[in-house]
Scaffold this motif. Structure first.
Motif, PDB file in Angstrom:
ATOM      1  N   GLY A  48       0.784  -1.236   0.000  1.00 45.30           N
ATOM      2  CA  GLY A  48       0.000   0.000   0.000  1.00 45.30           C
ATOM      3  C   GLY A  48       0.812   1.279   0.000  1.00 45.30           C
ATOM      4  O   GLY A  48       0.258   2.359  -0.176  1.00 45.30           O
ATOM      5  N   ARG A  49       2.127   1.174   0.188  1.00 45.14           N
ATOM      6  CA  ARG A  49       2.959   2.377   0.182  1.00 45.14           C
ATOM      7  C   ARG A  49       3.167   2.868  -1.249  1.00 45.14           C
ATOM      8  O   ARG A  49       3.228   2.073  -2.187  1.00 45.14           O
ATOM      9  CB  ARG A  49       4.315   2.093   0.832  1.00 45.14           C
ATOM     10  N   PRO A  50       3.315   4.180  -1.429  1.00 43.49           N
ATOM     11  CA  PRO A  50       3.528   4.710  -2.772  1.00 43.49           C
ATOM     12  C   PRO A  50       4.947   4.472  -3.271  1.00 43.49           C
ATOM     13  O   PRO A  50       5.873   4.295  -2.479  1.00 43.49           O
ATOM     14  CB  PRO A  50       3.261   6.210  -2.602  1.00 43.49           C
ATOM     15  N   HIS A  51       5.098   4.469  -4.578  1.00 45.45           N
ATOM     16  CA  HIS A  51       6.395   4.353  -5.222  1.00 45.45           C
ATOM     17  C   HIS A  51       6.410   5.322  -6.397  1.00 45.45           C
ATOM     18  O   HIS A  51       5.444   5.424  -7.143  1.00 45.45           O
ATOM     19  CB  HIS A  51       6.622   2.928  -5.728  1.00 45.45           C
ATOM     20  N   SER A  52       7.500   6.044  -6.570  1.00 42.57           N
ATOM     21  CA  SER A  52       7.634   6.990  -7.672  1.00 42.57           C
ATOM     22  C   SER A  52       8.961   6.759  -8.374  1.00 42.57           C
ATOM     23  O   SER A  52       9.974   6.484  -7.723  1.00 42.57           O
ATOM     24  CB  SER A  52       7.567   8.426  -7.131  1.00 42.57           C
ATOM     25  N   ALA A  53       8.941   6.865  -9.699  1.00 40.00           N
ATOM     26  CA  ALA A  53      10.166   6.691 -10.483  1.00 40.00           C
ATOM     27  C   ALA A  53      10.100   7.557 -11.726  1.00 40.00           C
ATOM     28  O   ALA A  53       9.036   7.704 -12.338  1.00 40.00           O
ATOM     29  CB  ALA A  53      10.345   5.226 -10.879  1.00 40.00           C
ATOM     30  N   GLY A  54      11.233   8.105 -12.096  1.00 38.92           N
ATOM     31  CA  GLY A  54      11.315   8.843 -13.346  1.00 38.92           C
ATOM     32  C   GLY A  54      11.230   7.886 -14.520  1.00 38.92           C
ATOM     33  O   GLY A  54      11.757   6.765 -14.457  1.00 38.92           O
ATOM     34  N   ILE A  55      10.547   8.309 -15.575  1.00 33.57           N
ATOM     35  CA  ILE A  55      10.415   7.483 -16.784  1.00 33.57           C
ATOM     36  C   ILE A  55      10.600   8.361 -18.014  1.00 33.57           C
ATOM     37  O   ILE A  55      10.400   9.569 -17.970  1.00 33.57           O
ATOM     38  CB  ILE A  55       9.032   6.774 -16.867  1.00 33.57           C
ATOM     39  N   GLY A  56      10.964   7.731 -19.111  1.00 36.98           N
ATOM     40  CA  GLY A  56      10.916   8.371 -20.419  1.00 36.98           C
ATOM     41  C   GLY A  56       9.606   7.953 -21.058  1.00 36.98           C
ATOM     42  O   GLY A  56       9.295   6.766 -21.119  1.00 36.98           O
ATOM     43  N   ALA A  57       8.820   8.909 -21.487  1.00 36.75           N
ATOM     44  CA  ALA A  57       7.495   8.589 -22.004  1.00 36.75           C
ATOM     45  C   ALA A  57       7.270   9.248 -23.355  1.00 36.75           C
ATOM     46  O   ALA A  57       7.864  10.284 -23.657  1.00 36.75           O
ATOM     47  CB  ALA A  57       6.422   9.050 -21.016  1.00 36.75           C
ATOM     48  N   VAL A  58       6.412   8.630 -24.149  1.00 35.27           N
ATOM     49  CA  VAL A  58       5.986   9.216 -25.418  1.00 35.27           C
ATOM     50  C   VAL A  58       4.470   9.210 -25.492  1.00 35.27           C
ATOM     51  O   VAL A  58       3.820   8.265 -25.059  1.00 35.27           O
ATOM     52  CB  VAL A  58       6.575   8.491 -26.651  1.00 35.27           C
ATOM     53  N   TRP A  59       3.931  10.297 -26.027  1.00 38.90           N
ATOM     54  CA  TRP A  59       2.504  10.375 -26.322  1.00 38.90           C
ATOM     55  C   TRP A  59       2.355   9.875 -27.749  1.00 38.90           C
ATOM     56  O   TRP A  59       2.933  10.428 -28.685  1.00 38.90           O
ATOM     57  CB  TRP A  59       2.013  11.813 -26.190  1.00 38.90           C
TER      58      TRP A  59
END
Length: 172
Positions: A48-59
């Protein structure tokens, strides 16, 4: 997002007009996949704890796509619970996308997403139902990388330039 109903709610408390979803889409299409535009994926761990990570994304094709190695925390979280948010600062707009990220395995779709990444400068190639390349972001884990598509449920934006504005969109 063809055949999608979009409900717009103006959240601005200063009398500014609601922001347009088409403006957010245009910014995502032109600015995603740039190494200068950081995206942050937020998932939920099994406890239930949050996790955040940087990503490379494309629309691409009216949806946000990103890659992640199968052993990474974000991929393991999404396998358990596809709910996520993606945050990004675009030119003149801070944007948060809410939805479900699901792995794409259709090879023709993967080929098109790989082409979009190559247009942006990352030399992704489809290998089976995943991507490979000579390099990726450190948070991606080792290859091969799964490809995910975020199906949007909602988004909200705050304008960071005058005249300002704040808007929430819900999609059904």
């Amino acid at each position: 997002m063809t055949n999608t109903t979009i409900e717009t709610r103006n959240l601005d408390q200063y009398g500014n007009a609601a922001l347009r979803w088409s403006q957010a889409q245009e910014l995502l299409a032109t600015e995603s996949a740039s190494k200068d535009v950081p995206f942050f994926l937020n998932t939920v761990r099994p406890d239930g704890r949050p996790h955040s990570a940087g990503i490379g994304a494309v629309w691409f094709s009216d949806a946000l796509h990103f890659v992640s190695g199968p052993g990474t925390r974000k991929s393991r979280n999404l396998a358990e619970n596809p709910a996520c948010t993606v945050s990004v600062r675009l030119t003149g707009m801070d944007l948060v996308l809410e939805g479900d990220a699901r792995r794409i395995t259709d090879e023709s779709t993967l080929d098109r997403v790989a082409a979009r990444y190559r247009e942006s400068g990352w030399p992704a190639q489809r290998e089976g139902q995943a991507f490979t390349a000579p390099y990726t972001a450190p948070s991606g884990g080792p290859p091969p990388w799964y490809v995910y598509r975020v199906s949007l449920r909602a988004a909200h934006a705050v304008a960071t330039v005058e005249p300002g504005g704040a808007t929430r969109w819900t999609f059904s």
